[in-house]
Design a protein around this motif. Structure first.
Motif, PDB file in Angstrom:
ATOM      1  N   TYR A  94      23.631  -2.012-104.000  1.00 36.45           N
ATOM      2  CA  TYR A  94      24.394  -1.132-103.841  1.00 36.45           C
ATOM      3  C   TYR A  94      24.556  -0.553-102.467  1.00 36.45           C
ATOM      4  O   TYR A  94      25.076   0.235-101.781  1.00 36.45           O
ATOM      5  CB  TYR A  94      24.267   0.467-104.780  1.00 36.45           C
ATOM      6  N   GLY A  95      23.563  -1.622-101.475  1.00 41.25           N
ATOM      7  CA  GLY A  95      23.207  -0.570-100.267  1.00 41.25           C
ATOM      8  C   GLY A  95      22.554   0.280-100.254  1.00 41.25           C
ATOM      9  O   GLY A  95      21.604   0.377-101.042  1.00 41.25           O
ATOM     10  N   SER A  96      22.484   0.795 -98.617  1.00 42.30           N
ATOM     11  CA  SER A  96      21.428   1.971 -98.339  1.00 42.30           C
ATOM     12  C   SER A  96      21.921   3.385 -98.860  1.00 42.30           C
ATOM     13  O   SER A  96      20.882   3.872 -98.886  1.00 42.30           O
ATOM     14  CB  SER A  96      20.966   1.438 -96.738  1.00 42.30           C
ATOM     15  N   GLU A  97      23.647   3.119 -99.862  1.00 40.01           N
ATOM     16  CA  GLU A  97      23.377   4.663 -99.264  1.00 40.01           C
ATOM     17  C   GLU A  97      23.307   5.194-100.668  1.00 40.01           C
ATOM     18  O   GLU A  97      23.633   4.303-101.964  1.00 40.01           O
ATOM     19  CB  GLU A  97      24.890   4.724 -99.386  1.00 40.01           C
ATOM     20  N   GLY A  98      22.640   6.310-101.155  1.00 37.64           N
ATOM     21  CA  GLY A  98      22.240   6.942-102.369  1.00 37.64           C
ATOM     22  C   GLY A  98      21.346   7.558-102.469  1.00 37.64           C
ATOM     23  O   GLY A  98      21.298   8.505-101.385  1.00 37.64           O
ATOM     24  N   PHE A  99      21.286   8.029-103.700  1.00 38.15           N
ATOM     25  CA  PHE A  99      19.973   9.034-103.675  1.00 38.15           C
ATOM     26  C   PHE A  99      18.596   8.625-104.372  1.00 38.15           C
ATOM     27  O   PHE A  99      18.679   7.986-105.602  1.00 38.15           O
ATOM     28  CB  PHE A  99      21.349  10.392-103.828  1.00 38.15           C
ATOM     29  N   ILE A 100      17.946   9.462-104.360  1.00 42.94           N
ATOM     30  CA  ILE A 100      16.410  10.145-105.272  1.00 42.94           C
ATOM     31  C   ILE A 100      16.054  11.027-105.400  1.00 42.94           C
ATOM     32  O   ILE A 100      16.141  12.168-104.742  1.00 42.94           O
ATOM     33  CB  ILE A 100      15.804   9.440-103.916  1.00 42.94           C
ATOM     34  N   LEU A 101      15.770  10.975-106.946  1.00 40.98           N
ATOM     35  CA  LEU A 101      15.690  12.132-107.472  1.00 40.98           C
ATOM     36  C   LEU A 101      13.937  12.347-107.839  1.00 40.98           C
ATOM     37  O   LEU A 101      13.617  11.094-108.072  1.00 40.98           O
ATOM     38  CB  LEU A 101      16.264  12.641-108.734  1.00 40.98           C
ATOM     39  N   GLN A 102      13.133  13.676-106.952  1.00 46.98           N
ATOM     40  CA  GLN A 102      11.969  13.308-107.415  1.00 46.98           C
ATOM     41  C   GLN A 102      11.533  15.021-107.752  1.00 46.98           C
ATOM     42  O   GLN A 102      12.003  16.003-107.853  1.00 46.98           O
ATOM     43  CB  GLN A 102      11.053  13.401-106.210  1.00 46.98           C
ATOM     44  N   THR A 103      10.565  15.281-108.605  1.00 43.93           N
ATOM     45  CA  THR A 103      10.531  16.030-109.637  1.00 43.93           C
ATOM     46  C   THR A 103       9.054  15.980-109.855  1.00 43.93           C
ATOM     47  O   THR A 103       8.461  15.313-110.336  1.00 43.93           O
ATOM     48  CB  THR A 103      11.043  16.354-110.637  1.00 43.93           C
ATOM     49  N   ASP A 104       7.728  17.448-110.191  1.00 48.24           N
ATOM     50  CA  ASP A 104       6.573  17.442-110.247  1.00 48.24           C
ATOM     51  C   ASP A 104       6.716  18.282-111.517  1.00 48.24           C
ATOM     52  O   ASP A 104       7.595  19.098-111.572  1.00 48.24           O
ATOM     53  CB  ASP A 104       6.273  17.547-108.814  1.00 48.24           C
ATOM     54  N   PHE A 105       5.789  18.781-112.097  1.00 49.11           N
ATOM     55  CA  PHE A 105       5.062  19.364-113.196  1.00 49.11           C
ATOM     56  C   PHE A 105       4.239  21.003-112.132  1.00 49.11           C
ATOM     57  O   PHE A 105       3.364  19.774-111.987  1.00 49.11           O
ATOM     58  CB  PHE A 105       4.688  19.217-114.538  1.00 49.11           C
ATOM     59  N   ALA A 106       5.004  21.645-112.557  1.00 45.57           N
ATOM     60  CA  ALA A 106       3.733  22.918-112.545  1.00 45.57           C
ATOM     61  C   ALA A 106       2.517  22.811-112.878  1.00 45.57           C
ATOM     62  O   ALA A 106       2.658  23.481-114.782  1.00 45.57           O
ATOM     63  CB  ALA A 106       4.826  24.063-112.445  1.00 45.57           C
ATOM     64  N   LYS A 107       1.453  23.000-113.258  1.00 48.16           N
ATOM     65  CA  LYS A 107       0.135  22.763-114.082  1.00 48.16           C
ATOM     66  C   LYS A 107       0.407  22.284-115.193  1.00 48.16           C
ATOM     67  O   LYS A 107       0.331  22.166-115.960  1.00 48.16           O
ATOM     68  CB  LYS A 107       0.137  24.576-114.081  1.00 48.16           C
ATOM     69  N   PHE A 108       0.509  20.599-114.672  1.00 45.36           N
ATOM     70  CA  PHE A 108       0.243  19.603-115.589  1.00 45.36           C
ATOM     71  C   PHE A 108      -0.336  19.282-116.490  1.00 45.36           C
ATOM     72  O   PHE A 108       0.050  20.033-118.226  1.00 45.36           O
ATOM     73  CB  PHE A 108       0.693  18.960-114.695  1.00 45.36           C
ATOM     74  N   PHE A 109      -2.008  20.027-115.988  1.00 43.08           N
ATOM     75  CA  PHE A 109      -2.430  19.369-117.106  1.00 43.08           C
ATOM     76  C   PHE A 109      -3.532  21.362-117.792  1.00 43.08           C
ATOM     77  O   PHE A 109      -3.352  21.191-118.915  1.00 43.08           O
ATOM     78  CB  PHE A 109      -4.406  19.292-116.476  1.00 43.08           C
ATOM     79  N   ASP A 110      -2.936  22.280-117.209  1.00 44.19           N
ATOM     80  CA  ASP A 110      -3.461  23.258-117.953  1.00 44.19           C
ATOM     81  C   ASP A 110      -2.166  23.810-118.708  1.00 44.19           C
ATOM     82  O   ASP A 110      -2.086  24.962-119.826  1.00 44.19           O
ATOM     83  CB  ASP A 110      -2.746  23.989-116.805  1.00 44.19           C
ATOM     84  N   ASN A 111      -1.056  23.220-118.937  1.00 47.26           N
ATOM     85  CA  ASN A 111       0.083  23.287-119.867  1.00 47.26           C
ATOM     86  C   ASN A 111       0.268  22.147-121.082  1.00 47.26           C
ATOM     87  O   ASN A 111       1.198  22.071-121.232  1.00 47.26           O
ATOM     88  CB  ASN A 111       1.699  24.218-119.103  1.00 47.26           C
ATOM     89  N   ILE A 112      -0.530  21.409-121.103  1.00 45.29           N
ATOM     90  CA  ILE A 112       0.026  20.303-122.119  1.00 45.29           C
ATOM     91  C   ILE A 112      -0.578  20.755-123.624  1.00 45.29           C
ATOM     92  O   ILE A 112      -1.703  21.555-123.757  1.00 45.29           O
ATOM     93  CB  ILE A 112      -1.459  19.227-121.841  1.00 45.29           C
ATOM     94  N   LEU A 113      -0.603  20.838-124.869  1.00 45.00           N
ATOM     95  CA  LEU A 113       0.230  21.751-126.083  1.00 45.00           C
ATOM     96  C   LEU A 113      -0.541  20.592-126.834  1.00 45.00           C
ATOM     97  O   LEU A 113      -0.611  20.123-127.343  1.00 45.00           O
ATOM     98  CB  LEU A 113       1.413  21.898-126.513  1.00 45.00           C
TER      99      LEU A 113
END
Length: 410
Positions: free
Chosen positions: A157-176
């Motif tokens: 696709y060439g060098s033009e594009g987008f990247i989505l980055q995401t993270d979880f807030a307090k990941f280990f503290d909120n595992i059910l």
């Protein structure tokens, strides 16, 4: 009278490997694997390699066979109980974290549980691009996969594009707890292992009697919870979520728990250039609107898991601007070359660390050779990045301190 056959060593080996039919008769296969003497001894050796200098570990290793037999009996009879843990906080990259260090016997059990039961049962359900805490993978694997994804994307696709980055807030503290145990039980199919998991997770269930906060809408923070006076925790309200940092089962849970999100992105939405390292996720695509729709789906999947998206760390960035993932800055060039440089804050932090280590070594608190090995370890981790000038500058700082330390010996 006929004497016993075989040497004493051979007889001891036979006694260890002979099955205890009276105990194993009604046990499931996963529980039998967990209670296997060789698996327990392997877990003892793993603990010895990592923490053999501790007094509690040495008490186990000096008579490891007796300890293994006792632990096996407790597992098979259901009489195993956890020991008291050590709770403390550490500061990592400017962030305070609550660490729950297990007793040596509990560490042996969890190593055994992960190596003999959980990892063999769960690993086959992990996607290839899930690189955290998996054998033959790790941070280097994840970074290499990201570079490969960028290269393949540029060729198509060439060098033009987008990247989505995401993270979880307090990941280990909120595992059910219920969701985690149910998802593991679907793969393991053992009522004994299910009960054991609930028992291990029960120590992480916080007492939130002091507040009426709806933690289905707001993430739970174990660090703030630890600052609440004990007299305010009356046991009226127990929250069955969260796992501690520092336990083997926590690492396995952190890798496996967001698997529905991995499957949604890879299988349902067809995100080819997708990767996850524990709670850090990236997706590369040429259409920003597509990434927005995928992010909406990730929010739904995370809500079903009881997780919360960190808005501060979630963004869609054009590839031409460059981005940072796991403390490394990436930039995709038009010809397809990927430039990787360490974050400026990591270089600043290493200079400060060298100064502190130099002071400790100069006062004799740590060995001088440890100062040398710690810097060499850091340098090996950054040698493959495009940061020659930064390494030359850091080497000059290191040599200055090293020459001062060893000046008296010369």
């Amino acid at each position: 009278m006929q004497g016993r056959r075989g040497s004493p060593a051979e007889r001891r080996k036979c006694a260890l490997t002979a099955p205890d039919t009276s105990a194993d008769l009604h046990c499931s296969a996963p529980l039998s694997a967990l209670a296997d003497i060789n698996s327990i001894l392997s877990a003892v050796r793993k603990l010895e390699r990592s923490s053999g200098w501790k007094t509690g570990v040495q008490r186990i290793t000096t008579d490891r066979l007796r300890f293994a037999i006792s632990l096996r009996r407790q597992i098979l009879t259901g009489t195993y109980r956890q020991q008291e843990e050590n709770i403390f906080t550490v500061s990592e990259r400017g962030h305070r974290r609550l660490i729950r260090a297990l007793a040596p016997a509990d560490m042996v059990l969890q190593h055994d549980l992960c190596d003999s039961v959980l990892i063999p049962a769960l690993r086959k359900y992990l996607i290839y691009d899930n690189g955290a805490s998996v054998k033959w993978k790790g941070m280097a694997f994840t970074r290499a996969r990201l570079v490969r994804h960028l290269g393949e994307y540029c060729r198509h696709y060439g060098s033009e594009g987008f990247i989505l980055q995401t993270d979880f807030a307090k990941f280990f503290d909120n595992i059910l707890h219920d969701r985690l145990v149910d998802s593991i039980d679907e793969k393991v199919r053992s009522p004994e292992i299910r009960s054991l998991l609930y028992m291990l997770l029960s120590r992480y269930a916080p007492d939130v009697s002091y507040t009426e906060t709806d933690f289905d809408r707001v993430p739970f923070d174990s660090l703030k919870d630890s600052a609440v006076p004990p007299e305010e925790k009356t046991g009226r309200r127990i929250l069955r979520r969260g796992i501690g940092i520092g336990a083997p089962i926590s690492q396995v849970a952190g890798v496996f728990y967001p698997t529905p999100i991995d499957n949604y992105c890879k299988c349902v939405r067809g995100c080819k250039y997708y990767g996850r390292y524990m709670d850090d996720i990236y997706i590369i695509h040429q259409d920003r609107d597509f990434l927005e729709s995928v992010l909406a789906g990730i929010r739904r999947e995370a809500a079903a898991l009881g997780l919360f998206i960190s808005e501060r760390k979630t963004h869609i960035t054009p590839l031409r601007q460059g981005f940072t993932f796991c403390k490394v800055k990436y930039r995709l060039m038009p010809e397809g070359r990927v430039i990787r440089r360490p974050c400026r804050e990591s270089l600043t932090r290493e200079r400060r660390r060298l100064r502190k280590l130099f002071g400790l070594a100069a006062r004799g608190i740590i060995p001088k050779q440890e100062f040398v090995e710690l810097y060499r370890s850091w340098r090996r981790g950054h040698k493959g990045l495009d940061c020659h000038r930064s390494l030359v500058t850091m080497d000059a700082v290191y040599r200055k301190y090293r020459n001062e330390l060893f000046a008296e010996e010369t």
